[in-house]
Scaffold this active site. Structure first.
Site, PDB file in Angstrom:
ATOM      1  N   TYR A   1      80.117 -93.042  54.710  1.00 17.61           N
ATOM      2  CA  TYR A   1      79.752 -91.632  54.866  1.00 17.61           C
ATOM      3  C   TYR A   1      80.872 -90.613  54.718  1.00 17.61           C
ATOM      4  CZ  TYR A   1      80.865 -92.908  59.758  1.00 17.61           C
ATOM      5  OH  TYR A   1      81.439 -93.393  60.893  1.00 17.61           O
TER       6      TYR A   1
ATOM      7  N   ASP B   1      74.667 -96.108  65.164  1.00 16.48           N
ATOM      8  CA  ASP B   1      75.315 -96.551  66.396  1.00 16.48           C
ATOM      9  C   ASP B   1      76.018 -97.881  66.165  1.00 16.48           C
ATOM     10  OD1 ASP B   1      76.070 -96.357  68.965  1.00 16.48           O
ATOM     11  OD2 ASP B   1      74.102 -96.779  69.846  1.00 16.48           O
TER      12      ASP B   1
ATOM     13  N   LYS C   1      73.011 -90.659  62.731  1.00  9.19           N
ATOM     14  CA  LYS C   1      74.257 -91.101  63.357  1.00  9.19           C
ATOM     15  C   LYS C   1      74.098 -92.567  63.723  1.00  9.19           C
ATOM     16  CE  LYS C   1      77.708 -89.727  66.731  1.00  9.19           C
ATOM     17  NZ  LYS C   1      77.920 -90.976  67.419  1.00  9.19           N
TER      18      LYS C   1
ATOM     19  N   LYS D   1      72.741 -85.201  69.416  1.00  6.75           N
ATOM     20  CA  LYS D   1      72.264 -86.464  69.996  1.00  6.75           C
ATOM     21  C   LYS D   1      70.782 -86.400  70.350  1.00  6.75           C
ATOM     22  CE  LYS D   1      76.163 -88.880  70.488  1.00  6.75           C
ATOM     23  NZ  LYS D   1      76.528 -89.373  71.786  1.00  6.75           N
TER      24      LYS D   1
ATOM     25  N   GLU E   1      72.758 -86.291  58.546  1.00 11.30           N
ATOM     26  CA  GLU E   1      72.838 -87.754  58.376  1.00 11.30           C
ATOM     27  C   GLU E   1      72.519 -88.452  59.693  1.00 11.30           C
ATOM     28  OE1 GLU E   1      76.822 -88.636  57.071  1.00 11.30           O
ATOM     29  OE2 GLU E   1      76.906 -86.827  55.836  1.00 11.30           O
TER      30      GLU E   1
ATOM     31  N   CYS F   1      89.428 -86.342  99.389  1.00  5.61           N
ATOM     32  CA  CYS F   1      90.226 -87.027 100.390  1.00  5.61           C
ATOM     33  C   CYS F   1      91.584 -86.339 100.465  1.00  5.61           C
ATOM     34  CB  CYS F   1      90.395 -88.486  99.980  1.00  5.61           C
ATOM     35  SG  CYS F   1      91.757 -89.305 100.773  1.00  5.61           S
TER      36      CYS F   1
ATOM     37  N   CYS G   1      87.433 -90.118 104.259  1.00  2.00           N
ATOM     38  CA  CYS G   1      87.564 -90.954 103.068  1.00  2.00           C
ATOM     39  C   CYS G   1      87.228 -92.394 103.428  1.00  2.00           C
ATOM     40  CB  CYS G   1      88.986 -90.869 102.518  1.00  2.00           C
ATOM     41  SG  CYS G   1      89.308 -92.060 101.209  1.00  2.00           S
TER      42      CYS G   1
ATOM     43  N   CYS H   1      90.607 -94.621 103.024  1.00  5.81           N
ATOM     44  CA  CYS H   1      91.818 -94.564 103.837  1.00  5.81           C
ATOM     45  C   CYS H   1      91.569 -93.881 105.175  1.00  5.81           C
ATOM     46  CB  CYS H   1      92.938 -93.855 103.085  1.00  5.81           C
ATOM     47  SG  CYS H   1      92.671 -92.087 102.909  1.00  5.81           S
TER      48      CYS H   1
ATOM     49  N   CYS I   1      96.548 -92.740 100.031  1.00  9.35           N
ATOM     50  CA  CYS I   1      95.206 -93.315  99.974  1.00  9.35           C
ATOM     51  C   CYS I   1      95.192 -94.360  98.860  1.00  9.35           C
ATOM     52  CB  CYS I   1      94.177 -92.224  99.679  1.00  9.35           C
ATOM     53  SG  CYS I   1      92.554 -92.874  99.249  1.00  9.35           S
TER      54      CYS I   1
HETATM   55  S1  IVH Z   1      81.445 -88.497  60.227  1.00  9.81           S
HETATM   56  C1  IVH Z   1      85.166 -86.176  60.773  1.00  9.81           C
HETATM   57  N1  IVH Z   1      79.037 -89.472  59.815  1.00  9.81           N
HETATM   58  O1  IVH Z   1      80.109 -91.133  65.014  1.00  9.81           O
HETATM   59  C2  IVH Z   1      83.872 -86.887  60.680  1.00  9.81           C
HETATM   60  N2  IVH Z   1      80.252 -90.254  61.717  1.00  9.81           N
HETATM   61  O2  IVH Z   1      81.382 -89.271  67.096  1.00  9.81           O
HETATM   62  C3  IVH Z   1      83.915 -88.218  61.317  1.00  9.81           C
HETATM   63  N3  IVH Z   1      79.082 -91.949  63.035  1.00  9.81           N
HETATM   64  O3  IVH Z   1      83.483 -92.043  64.935  1.00  9.81           O
HETATM   65  C4  IVH Z   1      82.714 -88.992  61.359  1.00  9.81           C
HETATM   66  N4  IVH Z   1      77.276 -92.050  61.787  1.00  9.81           N
HETATM   67  O4  IVH Z   1      81.749 -93.799  64.303  1.00  9.81           O
HETATM   68  C5  IVH Z   1      80.119 -89.474  60.615  1.00  9.81           C
HETATM   69  N5  IVH Z   1      76.929 -90.261  59.295  1.00  9.81           N
HETATM   70  C6  IVH Z   1      77.999 -90.287  60.084  1.00  9.81           C
HETATM   71  C7  IVH Z   1      78.089 -91.123  61.229  1.00  9.81           C
HETATM   72  C8  IVH Z   1      79.241 -91.067  62.029  1.00  9.81           C
HETATM   73  C9  IVH Z   1      77.898 -92.535  62.864  1.00  9.81           C
HETATM   74  C10 IVH Z   1      80.012 -92.238  64.165  1.00  9.81           C
HETATM   75  C11 IVH Z   1      81.446 -92.544  63.760  1.00  9.81           C
HETATM   76  C12 IVH Z   1      82.294 -91.523  64.437  1.00  9.81           C
HETATM   77  C13 IVH Z   1      81.403 -91.049  65.522  1.00  9.81           C
HETATM   78  C14 IVH Z   1      81.735 -89.608  65.844  1.00  9.81           C
END
Ligand code: IVH
Length: 691
Positions: free
Chosen positions: A232, A126, A124, A320, A122, A432, A414, A417, A438
């Site tokens: 999701y 943002d 991800k 990512k 899926e 330090c 440092c 300090c 400090c």
């Molecule tokens: S599943 C246990 N699915 O990513 C599963 N998360 O780092 C929990 N996010 O907090 C999340 N797209 O805000 C899931 N297709 C997707 C997502 C998704 C974005 C975000 C979500 C979560 C964060 C996890």
């Protein structure tokens, strides 16, 4: 000069109330949403009084958005809190296909299978995650993720997002749907353009804009900004008729939740990789920002077998996209001093837009890194940003180096300090040696103490801590809880006024000081894991703190053992190594630390740790040791199951052990258990016990 209330006409009153509603709303928003108040307390109060005086004379004119109605809710402390019935977890991050491969290998090992496992892949999104609860098909409650355990009540705000169904046909009695709220790129640009024209502060990226819009105390503002969402996953549900993630999406669609059309079922690693590359190609052309892909084991029964680590599921991961990069120059290199005294070099950059975010600093990690990359002031460099990670410098463009540049000399003292900064042989960082004398270390220590996973005192921000430290009113965490007492000195003419009177300081007022003390007083009772984490012991993060809390239950037991260097119980904890134990014991040998803890104990209460979720299970609170090869499940799976039922899993047998579970070819641990008279169970007996 303002007219006397008794002299104004009804028309004048109407106009003035409208004016006051706008002015007060603006001031509220500056104060609460942007932490940038521009009215002082007296000016603010004058507006409020004027408003209520006019309303008292012309009650028929009280506006729907009257400040007298709003304020109660606004002033209290913003949103009310909602405790999630099931925590809202986050995901582990990986950045390469090899790491995805490792992740899958780990899953197969855990499940002891060599067959391919199907994943839902899926995009991800943002944005920021939300939870929406339906009771008998009616939307009843909305929440943000917050710290994963407790979020904010955004029911009214979510109601303004038209994509969220208010009613769901054929839903289970209780249905909690989770997903991501986001702002589309187009809506983000429109909003910023409008704000720019109106002279308002613009947002750095769509994600910030979405967060800023959703977390509005006034849902009216949420309604004005265009937000979208994708669903999701689920939280609490009274029934779960779906067997796979794929099937769950079908339910979501039937219930009219928006589901991302790009979600794809992948049967093996090759498919995941292909899908990842495809998405990366079309990423820029999508109407919303995505920062990677999420892979979830498709089968729900496998998800359940895999279970969870501390904060993340074992059955899902975020892959990512590679970081975004841009070219800029280094204006200066500064040295920051952290909580543990580590000197961290930071590059001040010519501000540059990297993938939609303005970047003006980058971490240089440590002195070896500067040497290795030969980074100098004046250099042109490639900076990169990956998700929320602090921007980094990838590479120096040598051809662009100014002729007069010279190598950067890392200080051996440092900068805060003046104490010696030394580098131990096996460490990359220079530290330090000033300890808590400090200022930088002392300040960072307090910042850590009040941070989100520790005492979580949001009202005590970094800037305030720094100011108070330099004003000599806050030197150690223990000083936080005596601030209020010390603030109000005697005010009569004959006794000396010894109070701190923070309210007289610039930027403070009576109300803001009261707010601060309320925020502090609200945290006088703290859970054991949070307290241990707050101490800021080296290598003791949230996971370790939780393990300690689970195993000791009570702070004084733990502290006494550590002071007396009794570490048998500590090192028996699976997950705590000897180097961690050394740091922990050392922390408690330092008289200064004990002094601070004792002062804290006079002011606060540390709750004993009870594992409330599973205290009914027969193995809750018991210490279990596994030995030998299990046949019906893997060792990791058995361990996770036991922990989910509230048991502690130790690596070695001692008098503290309650059960030893033996598989095939069990060795010396079984013998030792017999010698100590500890209950020994075979695998079947263990499974029966758990059920
Ligand atoms: S599943 C246990 N699915 O990513 C599963 N998360 O780092 C929990 N996010 O907090 C999340 N797209 O805000 C899931 N297709 C997707 C997502 C998704 C974005 C975000 C979500 C979560 C964060 C996890």
């Amino acid at each position: 000069m303002m007219k006397d209330i008794k002299d104004i006409t009804i028309e004048e009153a109407r106009i003035e109330l409208e004016y006051l509603a706008t002015e007060i709303a603006k001031a509220d928003s500056a104060y609460y949403q942007h932490d940038a108040p521009y009215l002082n307390d007296a000016e603010y109060d004058r507006l409020k009084h004027r408003n209520s005086d006019i309303e008292a004379r012309f009650p028929q004119l009280i506006r729907a958005d009257s400040p007298s109605k709003r304020v109660g809710a606004t002033v209290k402390s913003g949103f009310s809190k909602i405790t999630h019935r099931f925590p809202m977890l986050s995901l582990g991050d990986v950045f390469s296909i090899t790491e995805v491969e490792d992740f899958i290998r780990g899953i197969k090992r855990f499940l002891n299978t060599s067959e391919d496992i199907a994943f839902m892949s899926e995009p991800k999104i943002d944005g920021l995650s939300f939870s929406a609860r339906y009771e008998n098909g009616i939307f009843t409650q909305g929440a943000t993720r917050g710290d994963g355990t407790t979020g904010e009540d955004i029911t009214e705000n979510l109601k303004t997002i038209y994509q969220l169904p208010q009613k769901v046909e054929n839903a289970p009695e209780i249905l909690e749907i989770r997903g991501e709220v986001y702002m589309s790129k187009a809506d983000f640009f429109d909003l910023n353009e409008r704000y720019e024209k109106e002279g308002k502060k613009t947002f750095a990226n769509p994600r910030n804009a979405a967060a800023g819009s959703l977390r509005q105390l006034d849902p009216q503002i949420t309604a004005e900004r265009k937000l979208s969402l994708f669903a999701y996953t689920w939280g609490e549900v009274s029934e779960k008729p779906w067997q796979t993630q794929e099937e769950f999406f079908q339910y979501l669609k039937n219930w009219n939740f928006p589901v991302n059309p790009l979600n794809t079922l992948c049967h093996n690693l090759t498919m995941l990789e292909k899908n990842f590359n495809q998405l990366m190609e079309i990423r820029a052309s999508l109407p919303y920002d995505i920062d990677g892909m999420v892979y979830k084991v498709n089968s729900i029964s496998l998800q359940e077998r895999l279970g969870f680590l501390t904060r993340t599921p074992r059955w899902a991961i975020a892959h990512k996209f590679p970081a975004e990069q841009a070219l800029t120059t280094i204006k200066n290199i500064r040295i920051q001093v952290g909580r543990t005294g580590a000197l961290t070099p930071v590059a001040d950059l010519e501000p540059i837009n990297v993938g939609g975010v303005i970047v003006s600093h980058a971490t240089l990690h440590n002195e070896d890194e500067i040497k290795r990359k030969d980074i100098r002031i004046g250099d042109t460099v490639i900076v990169q940003r990956a998700g929320d990670v602090i921007p980094q410098i990838v590479q120096v463009i040598r051809e662009k180096r100014p002729a007069n540049s010279s190598e950067f000399i890392f200080p051996h003292f440092c900068p805060q300090c003046g104490a010696h900064a030394i580098k131990e042989d096996d460490e990359a960082v220079r530290r330090c040696t000033g300890g808590l004398s400090c200022p930088a270390q002392a300040i960072e220590h307090i910042i850590h103490f009040v941070s989100r996973d520790a005492f979580d005192i949001a009202g005590l921000g970094n800037k305030i801590i720094e100011d108070f430290y330099h004003d000599d009113i806050l030197h150690t965490p223990a000083d936080i809880f005596t601030l209020e007492k010390r603030n109000y000195g005697g005010d009569d003419l004959f006794s000396a006024d010894i109070g701190l009177h923070i309210e007289r300081k610039e930027g403070w007022g009576k109300k803001s000081v009261e707010n601060l003390f309320n925020a502090i007083n609200a945290k006088r009772i703290i859970s054991l894991p949070r307290f241990i984490y707050a101490l800021g012991i080296r290598q003791t993060g949230t996971a370790t703190s939780l393990l300690i809390a689970q195993n000791y239950g009570n702070f004084k037991h733990f502290m006494n053992d550590m002071i007396n260097k009794e570490t048998a119980k500590l090192v028996a904890i699976d997950g705590i190594g000897s180097s961690m134990a050394t740091d922990i014991v050392e922390f408690f040998q330092e008289p200064h630390n004990i002094d601070i803890i004792n002062k804290l104990l006079n002011e606060i209460e540390i709750e004993d740790y009870v594992d409330s979720t599973n205290y009914n299970s027969p193995i809750a609170g018991k210490t279990i040791v596994f030995t030998g090869t299990l046949e019906k499940m893997t060792r990791s799976e058995a361990k996770a199951k036991a922990q989910n039922l509230g048991a502690k899993v130790a690596g070695s047998v001692s008098s503290h052990t309650d059960f030893v579970i033996i598989g095939a070819d069990a060795g010396s641990k079984a013998t030792k258990a017999k010698d100590l008279g500890i209950t020994i169970l075979n695998e079947d007996e263990f499974i029966a016990l758990m059920q």
